[in-house]
Design an enzyme around this catalytic site. Structure first.
Site, PDB file in Angstrom:
ATOM      1  N   CYS A 121       5.107  -5.687   4.166  1.00 13.15           N
ATOM      2  CA  CYS A 121       6.335  -4.914   3.992  1.00 13.15           C
ATOM      3  C   CYS A 121       6.528  -3.857   5.076  1.00 13.15           C
ATOM      4  CB  CYS A 121       6.345  -4.258   2.617  1.00 13.15           C
ATOM      5  SG  CYS A 121       6.189  -5.413   1.233  1.00 13.15           S
TER       6      CYS A 121
ATOM      7  N   ASP B  71       2.759  -3.238  -3.661  1.00 18.25           N
ATOM      8  CA  ASP B  71       2.944  -3.720  -5.024  1.00 18.25           C
ATOM      9  C   ASP B  71       2.565  -5.187  -5.162  1.00 18.25           C
ATOM     10  OD1 ASP B  71       4.083  -1.199  -5.150  1.00 18.25           O
ATOM     11  OD2 ASP B  71       5.670  -1.830  -6.508  1.00 18.25           O
TER      12      ASP B  71
ATOM     13  N   CYS C  45       8.109  -0.915   1.671  1.00 12.84           N
ATOM     14  CA  CYS C  45       7.650  -1.354   0.352  1.00 12.84           C
ATOM     15  C   CYS C  45       8.214  -0.448  -0.737  1.00 12.84           C
ATOM     16  CB  CYS C  45       6.130  -1.400   0.299  1.00 12.84           C
ATOM     17  SG  CYS C  45       5.476  -2.317  -1.118  1.00 12.84           S
ATOM     18  N   ASP C  46       8.245  -0.985  -1.938  1.00 11.01           N
ATOM     19  CA  ASP C  46       9.029  -0.448  -3.047  1.00 11.01           C
ATOM     20  C   ASP C  46       9.048   1.071  -3.181  1.00 11.01           C
ATOM     21  OD1 ASP C  46       9.093  -3.131  -3.464  1.00 11.01           O
ATOM     22  OD2 ASP C  46       8.419  -3.083  -5.525  1.00 11.01           O
ATOM     23  N   LYS C  47       7.886   1.697  -3.279  1.00  9.71           N
ATOM     24  CA  LYS C  47       7.845   3.129  -3.597  1.00  9.71           C
ATOM     25  C   LYS C  47       8.102   4.002  -2.384  1.00  9.71           C
ATOM     26  CE  LYS C  47       7.009   1.568  -7.540  1.00  9.71           C
ATOM     27  NZ  LYS C  47       7.031   0.175  -7.051  1.00  9.71           N
TER      28      LYS C  47
ATOM     29  N   CYS D 105       9.681  -7.808   0.433  1.00  9.65           N
ATOM     30  CA  CYS D 105       9.988  -9.001  -0.359  1.00  9.65           C
ATOM     31  C   CYS D 105      11.483  -9.314  -0.335  1.00  9.65           C
ATOM     32  CB  CYS D 105       9.499  -8.812  -1.787  1.00  9.65           C
ATOM     33  SG  CYS D 105       7.708  -8.558  -1.901  1.00  9.65           S
TER      34      CYS D 105
ATOM     35  N   GLU E 133       3.598  -2.445 -13.108  1.00  7.10           N
ATOM     36  CA  GLU E 133       4.586  -3.494 -13.328  1.00  7.10           C
ATOM     37  C   GLU E 133       3.939  -4.716 -13.960  1.00  7.10           C
ATOM     38  OE1 GLU E 133       7.482  -2.318  -9.559  1.00  7.10           O
ATOM     39  OE2 GLU E 133       6.245  -4.123  -9.456  1.00  7.10           O
TER      40      GLU E 133
ATOM     41  N   SER F 164       8.602  -5.625 -12.182  1.00 10.86           N
ATOM     42  CA  SER F 164       8.910  -5.832 -10.775  1.00 10.86           C
ATOM     43  C   SER F 164      10.374  -6.211 -10.628  1.00 10.86           C
ATOM     44  CB  SER F 164       8.040  -6.958 -10.212  1.00 10.86           C
ATOM     45  OG  SER F 164       8.538  -7.408  -8.975  1.00 10.86           O
TER      46      SER F 164
END
Length: 565
Positions: free
Chosen positions: A46, A78, A119-121, A191, A440, A466
């Site tokens: 990511c 993640d 990435c997500d966070k 992703c 998640e 997720s």
């Protein structure tokens, strides 16, 4: 310049001497100091490309008359940590990233900031930090991964998680699973579906903190370098004009961001993250705001996990600019300032739709009549919970509870065939405090899909999902089990009823009689970051933030749309 406080005057000679040891000159120190807050890492794809992008951002800052100085912070992947004890670190990392960026910028008195995320966070974390600092700032998303390939079709990491369940159910061979594993992730980038990273990338653009179209460009696309350089010059323009996040992250902008999330069938994690960003900015935002906006905003993006396409497909179709035009024309967003210095509507006016594209439909012919997120309340979740409405068509579910106090136990039950059609899987003690860290449940939800049960099984948890999750799933149940919420008292066989139309979630059992002797479970972490997080973190209904010492939220604001919020 704010940075003059650390670098100017005879008494700052020691500081200048140390700056010069890194290669800076007197001329460099006469210019504004611009922080390049990077979240680069070698752990996972990511953020893997962010080191190269940071160099281009710095080129842009230098060309515009600034002195860029880069620093890095942590990342938790993640996709790699999912389904393990390591996943507890994911949401905790959001707070650590935000804190570390704030500390480094304050600790060196920077004049402006460009934050790189992926990435997500890292996306909400960088935005939270920029909101706290309120310096001229830009957030750039590193970009989506390109689709992988398996047996001649496009796949994402979502397909790999579901393939694990399919393999366990005998619907895929181990050799096929290996082929999927080898082909799913072709290179750098976050992703590819409208999972949490791309959901929050979209939200950041509609929030006004990322330049329109910048986040659309995929990670490995050569155009990304020019985008990064432009962000460097752009932050210098913001500094010159003294435009700050407090002028951009308004109530209107937050509602625009919510509209972009629900119209694209985005991740339920956006609820947590936008609540947290609003809190950092001192803007009143509540769960009911998400429900209200989602109820009136249809889904028009045919994106994974529930749809057919990925983020690069959306960029080819017309991107976030086309989405903005659709939302503007239908009256689902209002005009607001962005980091480009132009308004959101001015940016939307330049949308170009690719003829024949199928990614974004119209509001006259939506994919679903309401958005992808709903807020439920009831005897099971008095403080609220979040249901994902994209990727399925169910509005009601009634079934017996199958209760698990750990994700591992639930996953094992699915893999062994212990979960049957009609069951309501309940996973508890995995909330913000109980996890700790609110992991998640993609391992479990992916296994449910892989076992062919996605249409006939529901899952309820005080943890998270997720962005790759789809099906009739309910998360963020508040109060959580670790706080003595009703979910702690459910027993196997209790009838649970979920009604999206009524926005209700109830358990048909006398939970009060079971609560008398309840004691909170002890988790394994007595010291360190997890123990500290568990002591500080708020309810998921408040964004699972750790800054509970903040001043009370301000009175509700009035938006441009005219209604008091």
């Amino acid at each position: 310049m704010y940075s003059d406080g650390i670098k100017k005057g005879p008494h700052r000679a020691p500081a200048r001497a140390m700056f010069k040891a890194t290669g800076l000159s007197d001329a460099d120190l006469e210019k504004p100091l611009v922080a390049i807050a990077n979240t680069w890492t070698e752990v996972g794809p990511c953020n893997f490309n962010l080191r190269e992008l940071a160099e281009k951002v710095k080129d842009g800052v230098r060309k515009a008359g600034g002195t860029p100085l880069e620093f890095n912070t942590i990342v938790v992947s993640d996709g790699i940590s999912m389904g393990t004890e390591a996943m507890k670190a994911s949401l905790v990392s959001r707070e650590v990233i935000a804190d570390s960026i704030e500390l480094c910028v304050r600790g060196h008195m920077f004049d402006a900031v460009v934050a790189l995320s992926a990435c997500d966070k890292t996306i909400p974390a960088t935005l939270m930090a920029l909101a706290r600092l309120d310096l001229p700032s830009v957030m750039l998303y590193g970009g989506s991964i390109m689709p992988g390939q398996y047996e001649g079709r496009n796949v994402t990491i979502q397909d790999v998680f579901e393939a694990v369940g399919a393999c366990a159910a005998g619907r895929m061979t181990p050799e096929q699973l290996k082929q999927m594993e080898n082909g799913a992730c072709p290179g750098a980038g976050a992703c590819g579906g409208q999972f949490t990273a791309n959901t929050m990338s979209t939200a950041a653009t509609f929030l006004g903190m990322s330049p329109m179209s910048a986040n659309d460009v995929p990670a490995t696309d050569p155009r990304k370098f020019a985008v990064a350089e432009r962000c460097g010059t752009l932050v210098m323009e913001l500094l010159q004009k003294n435009i700050r996040p407090s002028q951009i992250i308004t109530r209107d902008a937050l509602e625009n961001a919510i509209a972009s999330v629900v119209a694209t069938g985005g991740s339920t994690n956006a609820v947590l993250h936008l609540l947290a960003i609003a809190r950092e900015m001192g803007v009143a935002l509540e769960l009911e705001d998400f429900d209200r906006i989602s109820a009136k905003t249809p889904i028009i993006a045919d994106l994974k996990p529930g749809g057919r396409f990925t983020a690069p497909d959306m960029e080819t179709a017309g991107g976030q600019r086309l989405l903005a035009k659709r939302l503007r024309d239908a009256g689902h967003i209002v005009d607001s300032l962005t980091v480009t210095g132009r308004s959101l509507f001015e940016e939307a006016a330049e949308a170009v739709e690719t003829p024949g594209q199928e990614v974004l439909t119209t509001f006259e012919k939506p994919l679903k009549p309401m958005g992808g997120i709903g807020i439920l309340r009831g005897s099971l979740a008095p403080e609220g919970c979040v249901v994902k409405l994209s990727g399925h068509n169910r509005t009601n579910f009634v079934g017996p509870a199958r209760v698990f106090d750990t994700e591992d136990a639930a996953f094992a039950a699915v893999q062994s065939g212990g979960i049957k059609s009609g069951d309501v899987v309940v996973i508890r003690y995995v909330g913000p405090k109980g996890g700790p860290g609110m992991p998640e449940m993609l391992g479990v939800t992916g296994a449910i899909v892989g076992a062919g049960l996605s249409d006939s099984v529901s899952l309820i948890t005080d943890g998270r999902f997720s962005g790759a999750t789809y099906g009739f799933m309910v998360g963020h149940v508040s109060p959580e089990a670790a706080a003595g919420g009703p979910i702690a008292f459910i027993e196997d066989g209790d009838q649970i009823e979920i009604d999206v139309v009524k926005r209700s979630i109830d358990v048909h059992a006398d939970l009060n009689s079971r609560s008398a002797n309840w004691q909170p479970k002890e988790h394994a972490y007595k010291t360190g970051v997890f123990a500290k997080y568990a002591r500080l973190v708020s309810s998921a209904s408040e964004g699972a933030v750790t800054n509970n010492y903040s001043a009370p939220m301000p009175a509700k604001q009035t938006t441009k749309a005219g209604a008091a919020k």
